[in-house]
Motif scaffolding. Structure first.
Motif, PDB file in Angstrom:
ATOM      1  N   UNK A   1      -3.734  -8.924  19.660  1.00 50.58           N
ATOM      2  CA  UNK A   1      -4.899  -7.933  19.274  1.00 50.58           C
ATOM      3  C   UNK A   1      -4.551  -6.777  20.782  1.00 50.58           C
ATOM      4  N   UNK A   2      -4.748  -7.524  22.022  1.00 50.89           N
ATOM      5  CA  UNK A   2      -4.784  -6.430  23.046  1.00 50.89           C
ATOM      6  C   UNK A   2      -3.504  -5.555  22.977  1.00 50.89           C
ATOM      7  N   UNK A   3      -2.145  -5.927  22.561  1.00 54.40           N
ATOM      8  CA  UNK A   3      -1.114  -5.244  22.498  1.00 54.40           C
ATOM      9  C   UNK A   3      -1.655  -4.067  21.322  1.00 54.40           C
ATOM     10  N   UNK A   4      -1.808  -4.469  20.236  1.00 47.08           N
ATOM     11  CA  UNK A   4      -2.292  -3.717  19.313  1.00 47.08           C
ATOM     12  C   UNK A   4      -2.966  -2.298  19.552  1.00 47.08           C
ATOM     13  N   UNK A   5      -4.377  -2.475  20.410  1.00 48.21           N
ATOM     14  CA  UNK A   5      -4.969  -1.720  20.990  1.00 48.21           C
ATOM     15  C   UNK A   5      -4.225  -0.564  21.919  1.00 48.21           C
ATOM     16  N   UNK A   6      -3.525  -1.453  22.574  1.00 50.83           N
ATOM     17  CA  UNK A   6      -2.650  -0.631  23.296  1.00 50.83           C
ATOM     18  C   UNK A   6      -1.758   0.202  22.925  1.00 50.83           C
TER      19      UNK A   6
ATOM     20  N   UNK B   1       4.868  -5.524  12.812  1.00 48.60           N
ATOM     21  CA  UNK B   1       4.465  -4.144  13.088  1.00 48.60           C
ATOM     22  C   UNK B   1       4.363  -3.627  14.420  1.00 48.60           C
ATOM     23  N   UNK B   2       3.890  -4.332  15.393  1.00 51.32           N
ATOM     24  CA  UNK B   2       3.990  -3.970  16.833  1.00 51.32           C
ATOM     25  C   UNK B   2       5.350  -3.737  17.318  1.00 51.32           C
ATOM     26  N   UNK B   3       6.258  -4.639  16.870  1.00 51.87           N
ATOM     27  CA  UNK B   3       7.610  -4.599  17.461  1.00 51.87           C
ATOM     28  C   UNK B   3       8.197  -3.299  16.738  1.00 51.87           C
ATOM     29  N   UNK B   4       8.062  -3.077  15.590  1.00 53.60           N
ATOM     30  CA  UNK B   4       8.593  -2.030  14.716  1.00 53.60           C
ATOM     31  C   UNK B   4       8.118  -0.759  15.532  1.00 53.60           C
ATOM     32  N   UNK B   5       6.546  -0.539  16.012  1.00 54.11           N
ATOM     33  CA  UNK B   5       6.177   0.387  16.727  1.00 54.11           C
ATOM     34  C   UNK B   5       6.927   0.726  17.994  1.00 54.11           C
ATOM     35  N   UNK B   6       7.105  -0.080  18.716  1.00 56.81           N
ATOM     36  CA  UNK B   6       7.936   0.185  19.887  1.00 56.81           C
ATOM     37  C   UNK B   6       9.383   0.144  19.818  1.00 56.81           C
ATOM     38  N   UNK B   7      10.038   0.078  18.815  1.00 58.55           N
ATOM     39  CA  UNK B   7      11.414   0.319  18.450  1.00 58.55           C
ATOM     40  C   UNK B   7      11.378   1.691  17.903  1.00 58.55           C
TER      41      UNK B   7
END
Lengths: 469, 219
Positions: A161-166, A182-188
């Motif tokens: 949850x914290x990573x998503x906000x960041x 989805x967070x991993x994809x965003x970083x990619x």
């Protein structure tokens, strides 16, 4: 990173008061323990491999000069430039000078604890080079401006949850979903163009191979190869203890490292690098620099801390440490947290600035038990406590208490009499309620939990009664 | 050379004392791995190929596998994979004669992978049964990024090049410095991360999908 080991007690208070940290640590350490246990159970030869790994490391340390010179000659033959650095400053000056000579504006980086140890992030900032962390966890903590809290999973202290906000705040095209995928994809999406545009790629090395001059990286993300292949220059910063004689010796460690670290038989990507781009190659760096770093390692060679140089940085000791699981990595206030860090930090930063660390240990011995190279961590922590006592680094109260205790245990008759009296006093005090809520001078314990009511007599008294029967 | 070099080596000599002759050090090092069979997983009930497939398709490695008789059958297998994965019929090809000379009718091919390449086809130089890994040796006809940029990585594995253990692969490449390729990459499945709450997620920076085409005969 800024060392705050001298404020361990305050750090721990802050960590224990953070409810999110407890959630993050609970979600991870248990999972890592179970995965490791399963994959070790499936590896029937684990005991023999572990014993061999210990011997290989000891052999390599015994002949360290020979192997380093062999590595240097072979790496040079492959076209790499080998540098030597005694201190973090010497090492980072070499890195900064290479960046300047190349006119570098950006540098991508593969997670390397040695890089954190010598302060590569700060050195790049001083040299005006934009730093792009490519390991997902390092990317998270770079955006959050946090120091790493674990040597394999530096963002272990963050919940998803914290990573998503960041990411919503910092990424160009963030994801709407809080799902981890989805967070991993965003970083990619965010990092892919930066990999390909960087001027310099900086990595560490998990191993140095003496007889081929190779450096080896081990990752699951594939970010090492993506970091060091496109830029014109590849810089490796590595501790001198990472050397092994040959690729075959390295195979023994590859099997142990991934099992101990993440509970896998092998990591997804293991790459051996031999010098820069060759004639006709479609990709690869034009220059490769390898910086061999000492930073107190040669001092550890002639000290009781020598076995610590066997460490392959798997993180299993911290994953299995009850103190780490309660307070997380940041409380240690140093690059290396957990049991291995409590040994390394005093060696690198001095015992005076880290005197609480060897005491932040229950001596339960699980760290040594799970260590793939059998480092006697608890013995070394105990020896560091003794060194503190000898160096008069303990508080006067502790010191006098230890002196009194030492005097008493050398007089067994008196010792047994006084412990028997103490047991009796505690039994009377508890009034047979089974537990003790408060007790003089034990506020540190009873502040958060009860003391059990002692049994009938000391261990030795009970033992004596049974023998008579 | 530098002061730092001399100082570090001098500190090591002070701590360790005089070194035995190099031949003795080498003999001692070799003795430590004299019986490699005792130090690695044995799978005596399995041949190399079945172990390779079992490991490559395991829950952790997540590759998919198809099999063809000849190298010339590879384009059809690639087409079938792309169709099933709903990927446009377009691939980056490792610029290697054995691959580019095949009949790719019906699939658009190009040589250099783009930054967001949907799919690429490579030939593995070797494979490891123990771990279900494929091995790539970099060369002018085997660029490194080909194995890291695509989302779908399709890898042709020749059945007779699947070796038993990691050490067997190293022995084939050769032990000396001059035998080494610039990069020797041991790739086991797809790019993954466990950096958020230790949950395993695929497709971190490199490929999210790996499809292995095991080829009976390469010629």
């Amino acid at each position: 990173m800024k060392q705050t080991s001298q404020h361990f007690t305050q750090n721990v208070k802050a960590a224990l008061a953070d409810p999110t940290l407890k959630i993050a640590l609970n979600r991870t350490t248990g999972l890592l323990q179970r995965r490791r246990a399963q994959v070790i159970e499936e590896f029937a030869e684990y005991g023999a491999a572990r014993a061999a790994a210990e011997k290989i490391k000891d052999h390599t340390l015994d002949n360290l000069g020979h192997y380093l010179e062999q590595f240097e000659a072979n790496a040079a033959a492959a076209g790499a430039t080998v540098h030597w650095a005694r201190t973090p400053k010497e090492a980072t000056d070499i890195v900064a000078d290479i960046c300047k000579a190349e006119g570098a504006r950006t540098a991508t980086r593969v997670k390397s604890m040695l890089g954190e140890e010598i302060g590569i992030p700060e050195a790049l900032a001083r040299a005006g080079v934009e730093r792009i962390e490519t390991d997902l966890a390092e990317h998270i903590i770079q955006l959050a401006e946090d120091p790493p809290s674990h040597i394999v999973m530096p963002a272990m202290h963050k919940t998803h949850e914290q990573v998503a906000d960041l990411f919503r705040e910092k990424h160009k095209v963030p994801s709407n979903s809080d799902e981890i995928a989805a967070l991993v994809e965003s970083a990619r999406r965010e990092l892919r163009p930066k990999f390909l545009d960087a001027d310099v790629g900086i990595s560490g090395a998990n191993f140095l191979i003496a007889d081929t001059g190779s450096i080896v990286t081990v990752t699951n993300e594939g970010n090492a190869e993506l970091t060091v292949t496109p830029p014109k220059t590849h810089i490796v910063t590595v501790g001198i203890e990472k050397i092994v004689p040959s690729m075959e010796h390295c195979a023994v460690f590859l099997r142990l490292l991934s099992r101990a670290a993440i509970g896998a038989e092998i990591t997804q990507y293991t790459t051996f690098y031999n010098g820069p781009k060759r004639t006709g190659d479609a990709d690869g760096p034009e220059n490769m620099h390898i910086v061999l770093v000492d930073n107190h390692r040669t001092e550890m060679l002639s000290d009781f801390l020598r076995p610590m140089l066997r460490c392959i940085r798997c993180g299993a000791c911290m994953n299995h440490c009850p103190v780490y699981a309660a307070v997380g990595g940041h409380a240690y206030g140093a690059v290396y947290p957990g049991p291995m860090g409590s040994v390394l930090t005093p060696a690198m930063a001095g015992l005076k600035n880290s005197k609480d660390l060897p005491n932040a240990c229950t001596l339960n011995g699980r760290c040594k038990e799970v260590c793939p190279v059998n480092i006697p961590l608890t013995d070394m922590l105990r020896s560091l406590r003794a060194r503190q006592f000898d160096g008069k680094l303990v508080t006067p109260v502790t010191r006098s208490a230890l002196v009194v205790w030492g005097w008493l245990v050398r007089r067994p008759g008196l010792y047994h009499l006084s412990t028997a009296l103490a047991v009796l006093a505690m039994r009377i005090w508890s009034m047979n309620r089974g537990r003790i809520r408060r007790f003089p001078m034990a506020g540190g314990w009873t502040g958060s939990r009860d003391l059990p009511q002692p049994g009938r007599g000391t261990f030795m008294q009970q033992y004596g009664r049974r023998k008579q029967k | 050379m530098s002061d730092a070099r001399n100082a570090i080596l001098q500190n090591i000599r002070t701590a360790n004392g005089a070194l035995p002759p190099a031949s003795e050090i080498e003999a001692a090092a070799a003795a430590l791995i004299e019986n490699p069979g005792d130090l690695r997983p044995s799978f005596s009930d399995q041949d190399n190929r079945s172990r390779f497939v079992e490991k490559a398709t395991s829950e952790r490695v997540t590759a998919t596998v198809s099999e063809v008789a000849h190298l010339r059958d590879v384009p059809e297998a690639v087409k079938a994979y792309l169709a099933q994965a709903s990927v446009p019929l377009q691939v980056a090809l490792q610029p290697r004669g054995a691959l580019t000379e095949l009949n790719w009718d019906g699939i658009k091919t190009h040589s250099a992978p783009s930054p967001n390449e949907p799919a690429a086809v490579s030939i593995a130089d070797l494979a490891v049964a123990e771990t279900g890994s494929v091995v790539f040796l970099s060369a002018p006809d085997a660029p490194v990024l080909m194995n890291f940029l695509p989302l779908h990585h399709i890898v042709v594995v020749s059945a007779e090049l699947i070796h038993r253990h990691l050490e067997d692969v190293f022995a084939i490449v050769g032990k000396a410095q001059q035998d080494q390729p610039r990069n020797l990459s041991i790739v086991t499945g797809t790019s993954g991360t466990a950096d958020i709450e230790a949950k395993n997620i695929r497709g971190a920076h490199g490929p999210r999908f790996m499809h292995l085409i095991i080829c009976q005969k390469v010629t």
